[in-house]
Design a protein around this motif. Structure first.
Motif, mmCIF file in Angstrom:
data_model
loop_
_atom_site.group_PDB
_atom_site.id
_atom_site.type_symbol
_atom_site.label_atom_id
_atom_site.label_comp_id
_atom_site.label_asym_id
_atom_site.label_seq_id
_atom_site.Cartn_x
_atom_site.Cartn_y
_atom_site.Cartn_z
ATOM 1 N N UNK A 170 0.874 -1.174 0.000
ATOM 2 C CA UNK A 170 0.000 0.000 0.000
ATOM 3 C C UNK A 170 0.910 1.221 0.000
ATOM 4 N N UNK A 171 1.431 1.518 -1.166
ATOM 5 C CA UNK A 171 2.504 2.505 -1.283
ATOM 6 C C UNK A 171 2.141 3.919 -0.914
ATOM 7 N N UNK A 172 0.831 4.268 -0.950
ATOM 8 C CA UNK A 172 0.420 5.640 -0.635
ATOM 9 C C UNK A 172 -0.424 5.744 0.626
ATOM 10 N N UNK A 173 -0.555 4.637 1.358
ATOM 11 C CA UNK A 173 -1.408 4.642 2.549
ATOM 12 C C UNK A 173 -0.782 5.480 3.663
ATOM 13 N N UNK A 174 -1.552 6.437 4.177
ATOM 14 C CA UNK A 174 -1.067 7.301 5.258
ATOM 15 C C UNK A 174 -1.791 7.057 6.574
ATOM 16 N N UNK A 175 -3.065 6.627 6.508
ATOM 17 C CA UNK A 175 -3.849 6.390 7.718
ATOM 18 C C UNK A 175 -4.450 4.995 7.662
ATOM 19 N N UNK A 176 -4.226 4.201 8.709
ATOM 20 C CA UNK A 176 -4.743 2.831 8.773
ATOM 21 C C UNK A 176 -5.367 2.628 10.149
ATOM 22 N N UNK A 177 -6.690 2.389 10.163
ATOM 23 C CA UNK A 177 -7.453 2.260 11.416
ATOM 24 C C UNK A 177 -8.123 0.895 11.449
ATOM 25 N N UNK A 195 5.033 2.391 3.164
ATOM 26 C CA UNK A 195 6.253 3.178 3.299
ATOM 27 C C UNK A 195 6.020 4.653 3.624
ATOM 28 N N UNK A 196 4.768 5.123 3.526
ATOM 29 C CA UNK A 196 4.489 6.525 3.884
ATOM 30 C C UNK A 196 3.432 6.596 4.986
ATOM 31 N N UNK A 197 3.218 5.489 5.696
ATOM 32 C CA UNK A 197 2.212 5.438 6.756
ATOM 33 C C UNK A 197 2.531 6.431 7.868
ATOM 34 N N UNK A 198 1.538 7.240 8.251
ATOM 35 C CA UNK A 198 1.739 8.264 9.275
ATOM 36 C C UNK A 198 0.888 8.041 10.519
ATOM 37 N N UNK A 199 -0.284 7.423 10.366
ATOM 38 C CA UNK A 199 -1.218 7.265 11.488
ATOM 39 C C UNK A 199 -1.732 5.836 11.506
ATOM 40 N N UNK A 200 -1.426 5.094 12.577
ATOM 41 C CA UNK A 200 -1.822 3.692 12.709
ATOM 42 C C UNK A 200 -2.559 3.495 14.023
#
Length: 428
Positions: A170-177, A195-200
């Motif tokens: 998921x190359x552009x995923x930034x938020x994963x809830x 690789x660009x995940x910011x919020x998990x």
């Protein structure tokens, strides 16, 4: 003579009109097709599609087939515009008048097909809040975990087991809830390939099926971990050198090694049961923070093994231990918020002999929520007024007290002496 009213809205470009329609419930957006020829097919080009519980509840055996056909045309038409967001939310399970779940097994909604159609249209956000996602993984299509357009992904499904394919990316995923799902070891592969995940966030998820939750992410800035109490036999490894905000809730009876968290600025920690050793390990991992919210039980307070929080300037405390012992580890504290106090007066007096340095040199603002008025509470307030030498504001909240109790407490508190001439006492 009837007045001729100019239709200025219809003069907008189709792009703007579609953007406006995206903020309407899907049912209302479709209704605009009768306005004029220009509006007839505009709803099919909206960029935000949401099917919620209210819409689901209104479906009946008479209209359910036509609804399915409508959704197929809306989502699966090959020449449609890209999607900003696709939301699918169940209704309240206690409803007796209608369908409550998109995946109830009785009405054959093509949930997997809808998700795939949204992914094919380059959707940026998928928000699934369902009672269940079926008994087998195919109800969440594997392509969901290889979609390069996804920026935000929310999966809320009670008891669903997430199996991540080996080619996850998921190359552009930034938020994963994630909420109320079962996670396996494959979740670690997913995290490391974002690789660009910011919020998990893991909210009330079960990690019993995972030998270890390994969060390796150099891009991660916010991390939330709230575990179900039964999950007491697992380890969590965090290696997130750019993490700024950390929330943790649950028991701490588990091995909890923390990696590099030197960039951490704010943490919210809520723990009630566990071992002193693991609690001390957790504090050591967050000792660089500037702001801390802490709720803890005295049974796991790591007496004598606390690190020094040199950078901490704001503390919100809620617990049944003597917070003065904690203040000795926070030499530069400027703001203190006390939400709940409950401990023996003898312990309080014994621990107040040595004055924490932050009271003498740095603490400028204190907020205290008083749940009751008694001798101990008066002693606490008096202690601060006597020893906080640079205090500028003391705010006392008495929302739990009756009008008579508030009046009595106000009279007692305003008679106390204060060492700081700049201190303003506010009683709410």
């Amino acid at each position: 003579m009837a007045m001729c009213v100019e239709d200025r809205i219809s003069n907008f470009s189709d792009h703007i009109l579609c953007h406006i329609l995206s903020f309407l419930p899907i049912k209302e957006a479709v209704r605009t097709s009768i306005i004029s020829t220009k509006w007839r097919n505009l709803f099919a080009s909206i960029s935000i599609i949401e099917f919620d519980g209210d819409l689901l509840r209104r479906l009946t055996d008479r209209n359910i087939d036509s609804f399915k056909n409508f959704v197929d045309r809306l989502l699966k038409c090959p020449d449609q515009v890209s999607l900003d967001c696709f939301r699918l939310r169940d209704g309240i399970s206690s409803w007796n008048d209608g369908i409550s779940s998109w995946n109830d097994g009785d009405h054959d909604f093509d949930v997997s097909g809808w998700i795939c159609a949204a992914l094919c249209r380059g959707v940026k956000e998928i928000d699934l809040k369902l009672h269940n996602l079926g008994d087998v993984p195919p109800d969440v299509p594997p392509v969901l975990f290889t979609c390069h357009s996804l920026v935000n992904l929310t999966l809320v499904a009670l008891g669903f087991k997430i199996e991540v394919p080996s080619d996850v990316c998921l190359g552009n995923l930034k938020t994963f809830y994630l909420e109320s799902v079962f996670v396996c070891d494959s979740i670690n592969r997913l995290i490391s390939n974002c690789h660009v995940l910011e919020d998990l966030a893991f909210m009330y998820c079960s990690v019993a099926n995972a030998s270890e939750l390994n969060i390796q992410s150099p891009s991660l800035k916010e991390l939330t971990l709230y575990f179900d109490p039964p999950d007491i036999d697992h380890s969590v490894v965090i290696n997130a050198p750019n993490l700024v905000y950390f929330r943790y809730g649950g028991d701490i009876d588990r091995v909890y090694p923390l990696g590099n968290m030197k960039s951490l600025e704010k943490a919210q920690i809520y723990i009630w049961f566990g071992s002193e050793t693991n609690a001390a390990h957790l504090y050591q991992g967050i000792c660089n923070i500037r702001s801390l919210t802490l709720q803890i039980s005295k049974e796991i307070f790591p007496t004598g093994r606390l690190p020094i929080f040199h950078n901490l300037i704001e503390l919100e405390f809620d617990g049944d231990i003597c917070f003065v012992e904690f203040l000795h580890c926070m030499p530069n504290l400027k703001k203190l918020i006390l939400k709940y106090l409950n401990y023996a007066g003898t312990q309080w007096k014994a621990l107040c002999i040595e004055i924490p340095s932050c009271l003498s040199f740095h603490l400028k603002e204190i907020e205290i929520e008083i749940p009751r008025i008694d001798t101990l509470m008066i002693e606490v307030v008096s202690y601060f007024l006597d020893n906080a030498m640079v205090l500028e504001r003391l705010i006392i909240s008495m929302d739990w007290l009756t009008a008579i109790e508030k009046r009595k407490a106000r009279n007692q508190l305003l008679q106390l002496l204060k060492s700081s001439k700049k201190c303003l006492i506010m009683i709410l």
